[in-house]
Design a protein around this motif. Structure first.
Motif, mmCIF file in Angstrom:
data_model
loop_
_atom_site.group_PDB
_atom_site.id
_atom_site.type_symbol
_atom_site.label_atom_id
_atom_site.label_comp_id
_atom_site.label_asym_id
_atom_site.label_seq_id
_atom_site.Cartn_x
_atom_site.Cartn_y
_atom_site.Cartn_z
ATOM 1 N N LEU A 28 43.186 35.531 47.793
ATOM 2 C CA LEU A 28 42.850 34.143 47.500
ATOM 3 C C LEU A 28 41.539 34.006 46.721
ATOM 4 C CD1 LEU A 28 43.544 32.655 51.043
ATOM 5 C CD2 LEU A 28 45.121 32.797 49.112
ATOM 6 N N LEU A 29 40.758 35.059 46.710
ATOM 7 C CA LEU A 29 39.412 34.980 46.151
ATOM 8 C C LEU A 29 39.412 34.887 44.632
ATOM 9 C CD1 LEU A 29 37.662 37.638 48.403
ATOM 10 C CD2 LEU A 29 37.758 35.164 48.723
ATOM 11 N N ALA A 30 38.466 34.108 44.111
ATOM 12 C CA ALA A 30 38.317 33.935 42.664
ATOM 13 C C ALA A 30 37.380 34.979 42.072
ATOM 14 C CB ALA A 30 37.794 32.525 42.371
ATOM 15 N N PHE A 31 36.876 35.882 42.904
ATOM 16 C CA PHE A 31 35.954 36.921 42.439
ATOM 17 C C PHE A 31 36.414 38.270 42.973
ATOM 18 C CE2 PHE A 31 34.428 35.284 46.444
ATOM 19 C CZ PHE A 31 34.038 36.408 47.150
ATOM 20 N N GLU A 32 35.971 39.326 42.340
ATOM 21 C CA GLU A 32 36.343 40.675 42.751
ATOM 22 C C GLU A 32 35.353 41.217 43.773
ATOM 23 O OE1 GLU A 32 39.016 42.642 42.003
ATOM 24 O OE2 GLU A 32 39.824 40.867 41.015
ATOM 25 N N CYS A 33 35.870 41.726 44.849
ATOM 26 C CA CYS A 33 35.030 42.336 45.876
ATOM 27 C C CYS A 33 35.939 43.163 46.780
ATOM 28 C CB CYS A 33 34.309 41.265 46.688
ATOM 29 S SG CYS A 33 32.985 41.927 47.708
ATOM 30 N N GLY A 34 35.471 44.333 47.159
ATOM 31 C CA GLY A 34 36.256 45.189 48.031
ATOM 32 C C GLY A 34 36.266 44.681 49.461
#
Length: 124
Positions: A101-107
């Motif tokens: 759902l996130l609009a940004f990349e993150c592990g």
């Protein structure tokens, strides 16, 4: 005068069929759960609150904003129907569920660390 064949499949609701009508209006309301809803269903049981939660998560532009959103939801008991909501928000399954759902990349691990740090005040 030519007549056309028409089949109506009606399920639920109130429907009035008028044989002499010259026009018809059909209103279709989406009721099916979207995939995003289904992913969070185990964590947020109320359907309306779950849809609102999806919108809030999608609007987060970075991990700090996400952490603030998760923290606010903990205090507002959005996740209160889960037995241990504090354990839930740092769990890999929950973070894996919200990651698409996130609009940004993150592990996933980076999100777990951020949530532990910002939301729960834990540094591990």
């Amino acid at each position: 005068m030519e007549h056309s064949d028409c089949t109506f499949n009606i399920s639920g609701g109130n429907v009035q069929v008028l044989p002499n009508a010259t026009t018809a209006i059909q209103n279709i309301y989406e009721q099916a759960d979207c995939e995003e809803d289904k992913v969070l269903a185990p964590y947020i049981h109320d359907k309306i609150e779950r849809r609102n939660y999806v919108l809030r998560i999608k609007s987060c532009s970075d991990s700090v904003t996400l952490c603030k959103t998760v923290l606010a939801d903990l205090y507002n008991d959005v996740l209160g129907d889960c037995i241990k909501s504090r354990d839930l928000v740092k769990g890999k399954e929950f973070i894996t569920a919200i990651k698409p759902l996130l609009a940004f990349e993150c592990g996933v691990e980076n999100l777990r660390i951020a949530i532990r740090k910002y939301v729960l005040g834990e540094i591990k």
